[in-house]
Design a protein around this motif. Structure first.
Motif, PDB file in Angstrom:
ATOM      1  N   VAL A  24      -1.410  -5.552   4.459  1.00 47.24           N
ATOM      2  CA  VAL A  24      -0.445  -5.736   3.373  1.00 47.24           C
ATOM      3  C   VAL A  24       0.898  -6.165   3.955  1.00 47.24           C
ATOM      4  O   VAL A  24       1.102  -6.138   5.171  1.00 47.24           O
ATOM      5  CB  VAL A  24      -0.251  -4.420   2.564  1.00 47.24           C
ATOM      6  CG1 VAL A  24      -1.501  -4.077   1.779  1.00 47.24           C
ATOM      7  CG2 VAL A  24       0.150  -3.271   3.479  1.00 47.24           C
ATOM      8  N   ASP A  25       1.828  -6.540   3.069  1.00 48.67           N
ATOM      9  CA  ASP A  25       3.168  -6.942   3.497  1.00 48.67           C
ATOM     10  C   ASP A  25       4.110  -5.746   3.623  1.00 48.67           C
ATOM     11  O   ASP A  25       5.132  -5.819   4.301  1.00 48.67           O
ATOM     12  CB  ASP A  25       3.764  -7.932   2.482  1.00 48.67           C
ATOM     13  CG  ASP A  25       2.878  -9.146   2.295  1.00 48.67           C
ATOM     14  OD1 ASP A  25       2.599  -9.814   3.308  1.00 48.67           O
ATOM     15  OD2 ASP A  25       2.446  -9.407   1.159  1.00 48.67           O
ATOM     16  N   LEU A  26       3.767  -4.675   2.904  1.00 51.92           N
ATOM     17  CA  LEU A  26       4.638  -3.495   2.906  1.00 51.92           C
ATOM     18  C   LEU A  26       3.793  -2.229   2.755  1.00 51.92           C
ATOM     19  O   LEU A  26       2.960  -2.134   1.851  1.00 51.92           O
ATOM     20  CB  LEU A  26       5.635  -3.572   1.730  1.00 51.92           C
ATOM     21  CG  LEU A  26       6.510  -2.337   1.492  1.00 51.92           C
ATOM     22  CD1 LEU A  26       7.543  -2.162   2.607  1.00 51.92           C
ATOM     23  CD2 LEU A  26       7.211  -2.412   0.127  1.00 51.92           C
ATOM     24  N   ARG A  64      -0.406  -4.572  -8.222  1.00 50.04           N
ATOM     25  CA  ARG A  64      -0.579  -3.133  -8.095  1.00 50.04           C
ATOM     26  C   ARG A  64      -0.864  -2.778  -6.631  1.00 50.04           C
ATOM     27  O   ARG A  64      -1.733  -3.369  -6.009  1.00 50.04           O
ATOM     28  CB  ARG A  64      -1.752  -2.680  -8.975  1.00 50.04           C
ATOM     29  CG  ARG A  64      -1.754  -1.203  -9.221  1.00 50.04           C
ATOM     30  CD  ARG A  64      -2.809  -0.771 -10.241  1.00 50.04           C
ATOM     31  NE  ARG A  64      -2.931   0.676 -10.184  1.00 50.04           N
ATOM     32  CZ  ARG A  64      -2.039   1.513 -10.695  1.00 50.04           C
ATOM     33  NH1 ARG A  64      -0.992   1.042 -11.342  1.00 50.04           N
ATOM     34  NH2 ARG A  64      -2.200   2.825 -10.587  1.00 50.04           N
ATOM     35  N   PRO A  65      -0.103  -1.834  -6.064  1.00 47.46           N
ATOM     36  CA  PRO A  65      -0.346  -1.484  -4.661  1.00 47.46           C
ATOM     37  C   PRO A  65      -1.677  -0.741  -4.481  1.00 47.46           C
ATOM     38  O   PRO A  65      -2.168  -0.117  -5.420  1.00 47.46           O
ATOM     39  CB  PRO A  65       0.823  -0.572  -4.307  1.00 47.46           C
ATOM     40  CG  PRO A  65       1.332  -0.053  -5.601  1.00 47.46           C
ATOM     41  CD  PRO A  65       1.015  -1.077  -6.651  1.00 47.46           C
ATOM     42  N   THR A  66      -2.232  -0.822  -3.287  1.00 48.88           N
ATOM     43  CA  THR A  66      -3.417  -0.042  -2.940  1.00 48.88           C
ATOM     44  C   THR A  66      -2.951   1.358  -2.559  1.00 48.88           C
ATOM     45  O   THR A  66      -2.003   1.498  -1.784  1.00 48.88           O
ATOM     46  CB  THR A  66      -4.123  -0.667  -1.722  1.00 48.88           C
ATOM     47  OG1 THR A  66      -4.331  -2.049  -1.996  1.00 48.88           O
ATOM     48  CG2 THR A  66      -5.455   0.005  -1.435  1.00 48.88           C
ATOM     49  N   ALA A  72       0.857  -1.186   0.000  1.00 49.10           N
ATOM     50  CA  ALA A  72       0.000   0.000   0.000  1.00 49.10           C
ATOM     51  C   ALA A  72       0.891   1.234   0.000  1.00 49.10           C
ATOM     52  O   ALA A  72       1.971   1.236   0.604  1.00 49.10           O
ATOM     53  CB  ALA A  72      -0.902   0.013   1.234  1.00 49.10           C
ATOM     54  N   VAL A  73       0.455   2.272  -0.709  1.00 49.58           N
ATOM     55  CA  VAL A  73       1.167   3.552  -0.737  1.00 49.58           C
ATOM     56  C   VAL A  73       0.238   4.598  -0.124  1.00 49.58           C
ATOM     57  O   VAL A  73      -0.916   4.727  -0.544  1.00 49.58           O
ATOM     58  CB  VAL A  73       1.535   3.942  -2.187  1.00 49.58           C
ATOM     59  CG1 VAL A  73       2.160   5.333  -2.224  1.00 49.58           C
ATOM     60  CG2 VAL A  73       2.479   2.909  -2.791  1.00 49.58           C
TER      61      VAL A  73
END
Lengths: 80, 223
Positions: B42-44, B28-30, B4-5
């Motif tokens: 999330v993992d990151l 694709r990140p959330t 996630a960003v």
């Protein structure tokens, strides 16, 4: 109630902006400058009327947001 | 790997980060708005670069108090990996998730160029794809990247292997103490760094040296 918070860099923390100001003042011909440190002022208008309570609240604000106590000191003045 | 960003008003490197995460991890990140009080599992979690809140008060100071950051702090404490790049690093220090502070560059100029980073500790979730001592290329673009910590904090960081990256000899672009470019928290799951690994992940852009950081996290998640 008006309260003024003055935030300054702690002694020993490099202040490149202060150094630049110092250099510019020297460049203008001002002699005898032993140092210049830059800080900031935050003026707050509070509904609180008790100076001690206002001071305590503002100290909490300084710790939580207004100052970064890793590098900055703060001073609280109740202006009335 | 899920990521996630967090998007703050004034973030501007979020698109680069989303693209890098998408390209390297395949997912694709959330993107999470800073007012959202809960991040997905999330993992990151990544805090991207930019000028959140116009750098008002201090760089990262106001963003560090946003609702999303309360959840980032909770998740970081629970062991979720958090990466802060540039303004994201500033936000992590302001939030108290990393020690020290990032001050105005010693020479007072905005610096935008490529530097060389030395991988100091490669036994971390963010650096395991690199070799210890490896020198990588990485762009920097900042005005306030001059890392500062009091002597006790600095000694702890150095003694505990929490300096992940240093600017390679002679390339310190900002006056950062001990040439520090990136540091870890005590548990090793939070990394803050001024350089932008997300900007060196495509051959067309001049190199792939930044991919290793994201590949490291993929390896750590799989481990």
């Amino acid at each position: 109630m008006k309260v003024r918070v003055t935030i300054t860099l702690k002694a020993g923390v490099l202040d490149p902006q202060g150094k630049a100001i110092e250099g510019a003042l020297r460049g203008l011909g001002f002699a005898g400058i032993d140092g210049a440190r830059q800080g900031k002022i935050v003026d707050l208008a509070l509904a609180e009327t008790d100076p001690d309570k206002a001071r305590a609240t503002v100290a909490d604000m300084c710790e939580k947001l207004l100052a970064n106590t890793v590098i900055e000191n703060y001073d609280i003045a109740v202006l009335g | 790997m899920r990521s996630a960003v967090v998007l703050f008003p004034g973030s501007n490197r979020d698109h680069d980060m989303v693209k890098a995460l998408h390209d390297v991890t395949g997912n694709r990140p959330t993107v999470v708005w800073h007012q959202d009080a809960t991040l997905p599992d999330v993992d990151l979690i990544v805090l991207p670069g930019g000028f959140s809140y116009g750098d008002y008060l201090r760089c990262g100071a106001i963003a560090a108090r946003s609702p999303a950051m309360l959840d980032v702090a909770r998740k970081a404490k629970a062991g979720v990996r958090v990466l802060g790049v540039c303004n994201g690093f500033q936000i992590l220090t302001e939030a108290g998730l990393l020690p020290g502070a990032l001050m105005r560059n010693a020479h007072l100029r905005f610096v935008c160029k490529e530097v060389k980073l030395r991988v100091i500790n490669n036994a971390t979730d963010f650096t395991r794809a690199y070799a210890k001592g490896q020198v990588i290329r990485c762009p920097v673009a900042h005005h306030d990247g001059n890392y500062f910590a009091d002597p006790e904090t600095l000694a702890r960081l150095e003694d505990d292997g929490r300096v992940a990256f240093r600017y390679a000899e002679g390339t310190n672009p900002n006056g950062s103490i001990n040439d520090i470019a990136g540091i870890l928290n005590e548990a090793g799951n939070v990394l803050g760094m001024m350089p932008h690994p997300e900007n060196l992940i495509e051959a067309l852009h001049g190199g792939l040296d930044g991919r290793g950081l994201f590949e490291s996290v993929i390896q750590a998640v799989a481990a």
